[in-house]
Design an enzyme around this catalytic site. Sequence first.
Site, PDB file in Angstrom:
ATOM      1  N   HIS A   1      18.498 -19.083   5.927  1.00 58.23           N
ATOM      2  CA  HIS A   1      19.776 -18.356   5.863  1.00 58.23           C
ATOM      3  C   HIS A   1      19.746 -17.208   4.834  1.00 58.23           C
ATOM      4  O   HIS A   1      20.127 -16.084   5.132  1.00 58.23           O
ATOM      5  CB  HIS A   1      20.920 -19.305   5.503  1.00 58.23           C
ATOM      6  CG  HIS A   1      21.033 -20.496   6.423  1.00 58.23           C
ATOM      7  ND1 HIS A   1      20.673 -20.447   7.740  1.00 58.23           N
ATOM      8  CD2 HIS A   1      21.476 -21.766   6.212  1.00 58.23           C
ATOM      9  CE1 HIS A   1      20.884 -21.637   8.299  1.00 58.23           C
ATOM     10  NE2 HIS A   1      21.365 -22.450   7.384  1.00 58.23           N
TER      11      HIS A   1
ATOM     12  N   LEU B   1      38.566  -4.964   0.492  1.00 60.15           N
ATOM     13  CA  LEU B   1      38.764  -5.190   1.932  1.00 60.15           C
ATOM     14  C   LEU B   1      38.687  -6.699   2.171  1.00 60.15           C
ATOM     15  O   LEU B   1      37.619  -7.250   2.444  1.00 60.15           O
ATOM     16  CB  LEU B   1      37.669  -4.463   2.729  1.00 60.15           C
ATOM     17  CG  LEU B   1      37.542  -4.797   4.201  1.00 60.15           C
ATOM     18  CD1 LEU B   1      38.810  -4.476   4.970  1.00 60.15           C
ATOM     19  CD2 LEU B   1      36.386  -4.038   4.829  1.00 60.15           C
TER      20      LEU B   1
ATOM     21  N   LYS C   1      20.015 -17.709  -4.706  1.00 59.72           N
ATOM     22  CA  LYS C   1      20.474 -18.947  -5.359  1.00 59.72           C
ATOM     23  C   LYS C   1      21.097 -19.839  -4.303  1.00 59.72           C
ATOM     24  O   LYS C   1      21.925 -19.373  -3.519  1.00 59.72           O
ATOM     25  CB  LYS C   1      21.608 -18.627  -6.344  1.00 59.72           C
ATOM     26  CG  LYS C   1      21.199 -18.267  -7.734  1.00 59.72           C
ATOM     27  CD  LYS C   1      22.439 -17.994  -8.572  1.00 59.72           C
ATOM     28  CE  LYS C   1      23.105 -16.675  -8.233  1.00 59.72           C
ATOM     29  NZ  LYS C   1      24.383 -16.411  -8.854  1.00 59.72           N
TER      30      LYS C   1
HETATM   31  C1  BG6 Z   1      22.709 -25.832   7.379  1.00 58.96           C
HETATM   32  C2  BG6 Z   1      22.123 -26.725   6.327  1.00 58.96           C
HETATM   33  O1  BG6 Z   1      21.719 -25.066   7.982  1.00 58.96           O
HETATM   34  O2  BG6 Z   1      23.664 -24.983   6.796  1.00 58.96           O
HETATM   35  C3  BG6 Z   1      23.204 -27.514   5.618  1.00 58.96           C
HETATM   36  O3  BG6 Z   1      21.199 -27.615   6.929  1.00 58.96           O
HETATM   37  C4  BG6 Z   1      24.273 -26.591   5.105  1.00 58.96           C
HETATM   38  O4  BG6 Z   1      22.668 -28.278   4.563  1.00 58.96           O
HETATM   39  C5  BG6 Z   1      24.747 -25.651   6.202  1.00 58.96           C
HETATM   40  O5  BG6 Z   1      25.349 -27.395   4.656  1.00 58.96           O
HETATM   41  C6  BG6 Z   1      25.706 -24.608   5.670  1.00 58.96           C
HETATM   42  O6  BG6 Z   1      26.299 -23.927   6.723  1.00 58.96           O
HETATM   43  P1  BG6 Z   1      27.732 -23.268   6.541  1.00 58.96           P
HETATM   44  O7  BG6 Z   1      27.943 -22.529   7.805  1.00 58.96           O
HETATM   45  O8  BG6 Z   1      28.692 -24.373   6.321  1.00 58.96           O
HETATM   46  O9  BG6 Z   1      27.628 -22.377   5.342  1.00 58.96           O
END
Ligand code: BG6
Length: 539
Positions: free
Chosen positions: A301, A454, A390
């Site tokens: 992510h 915004l 982080k």
């Molecule tokens: C997932 C992780 O990919 O993303 C989780 O495996 C995490 O541990 C989640 O809680 C977070 O997603 P969001 O959309 O709630 O920020």
Amino acid sequence: ALTTNTCIVIGGASGDLAKKKTFPALFGLYQNGFLPEGIRIIGYARSKMDKDTREDKRWTNATPPSRCRRAVGAGGKGWEATSEPHVKMTRRECVTDDPRAGFTARPLLQDFHSRVSQYIKTPIPALKEKLKEFLERCTYISGQYDQDDGFVELEKELKRCEETFEDKKSPNNRVFYMALPPSVFTVVAANFKKHNYSKDGINRIIVEKPFGKDLESSREMQEGLKKEWKEEEIFRIDHYLGKEMVKNLLVLRFANVMLDASFNKNLISNVQITFKEPFGTEGRGGYFDEFGIIRDVMQNHLLQVLSILTMERPVSFSSEDIRDEKVKVLRYIPEIKMDDVLLGQYVGNGDKPGYLDDETVPKGSICPTFAACVVHINSPRWEGVPFILKAGKALNEQKAEVRIQYKDTTSGIFSDITRNELVIRVQPNEAVYLKMNSKAPGLAMRTVPTEMDLTYKRRFSDLKIPEAYEALILDAFKGDHSNFVRDDELDIAWKLFTPILHEIENDKPKPESYEYGSRGPAALDDFIAKKVGYKRSEA
Ligand code: BG6
């Protein structure tokens, strides 16, 4: 795009991901008329449930003994008789095929429809009606993942569904959604291809992380997948790419000349990309412990956000042009070293339990639940700018944001002014704001920190922000790969993190403790100050 005759098969339909994300997203799309007209949804998993077209009522009459407990030895799935009187079970919970159980309870049929609608909200009667209509399109087949029989049954169900399509002329398309654990991933992908591939229509396969545990296992998994499926048929989900504000990054940068012009090493001091969650692993520790926060959130992510934020302007908005640029910027990042990383693990705070108190976590685990990491991009644009990633669980708040800190203003005519900062808040409460200095209104010449703000709720109060999964499933139906992870992108993301992941596994460095609900390890502020050469008062 898939418009009329489409079936979607949800592999792992009885699992958590399916009920929490996939089905609610499918319903969201259905309710707004975004799914193909004829859409039929077929769940496929091992559990016995009704709405299985081959309903087997024998399973419903199980009478468990009054005393039994979870048999962890049987993979946590079975139950065994016990002499401990304190464990009480309901009939519904008593599920075993294990001969050691010493009783004849068998899996109960659960109601597939009630399971998949558990997380679907229907606050108004019209939505309840819509949900009923949606569920009529959802059926279920139970079967093993590694044996042919179930997939043969699934094929029959697919054919049954396809017979219901009104449009007899258009080809029948099939989408396979893999909400499955990694251990069965390759075999299911192969079985879908072998038994259920549409001969005349379009086939697509949507896959979910974890995509392996390191470079080698990821490559193995991708090779397995690619033996059966073409890259253009594969849609690898990173759900952060479906988030509204992450999708906005490209527009903010390339549609605003002043932002675009300021995105470089001359004006930017450092960038911090933060993911915080206010809860721990809470029973999900068994899964989490195998992966840790770097694999769970950072390598995917946060790195995705980083690559979109820093890529050069793509030649066009086509998915290949966008992904080419993302890969290019990632290739400028040198391998991450242990010295670039701070690891943490949460401990109990008297009220909430620590990571090691989670019964599903192995004793003495050194798995990090927090990590901070500095990344450099040695491109002409970004050379010398530290990017801090982080991510942590059990922290003081929920937040995902990008914080771009500009350099100090060079002019010495004002004292007491703060740096400009552009904050892009992904969640909660989406917002983009630019911290600026302004003259405090009044007769005196005094500066005051202000914000150009915004906040989505104020500016777009009448618009609904779509769920990430809705956006991504819709893209997959349209055949748009822009917000999915390409194979070379995945490979390079693993390349960056694999050396430190292996080092952590081999050397077992003890993560720094931080209290549940705190800002993270005490060493965090100093770590960041050292890496960016600047100390902020607030994180
Ligand atoms: C997932 C992780 O990919 O993303 C989780 O495996 C995490 O541990 C989640 O809680 C977070 O997603 P969001 O959309 O709630 O920020």
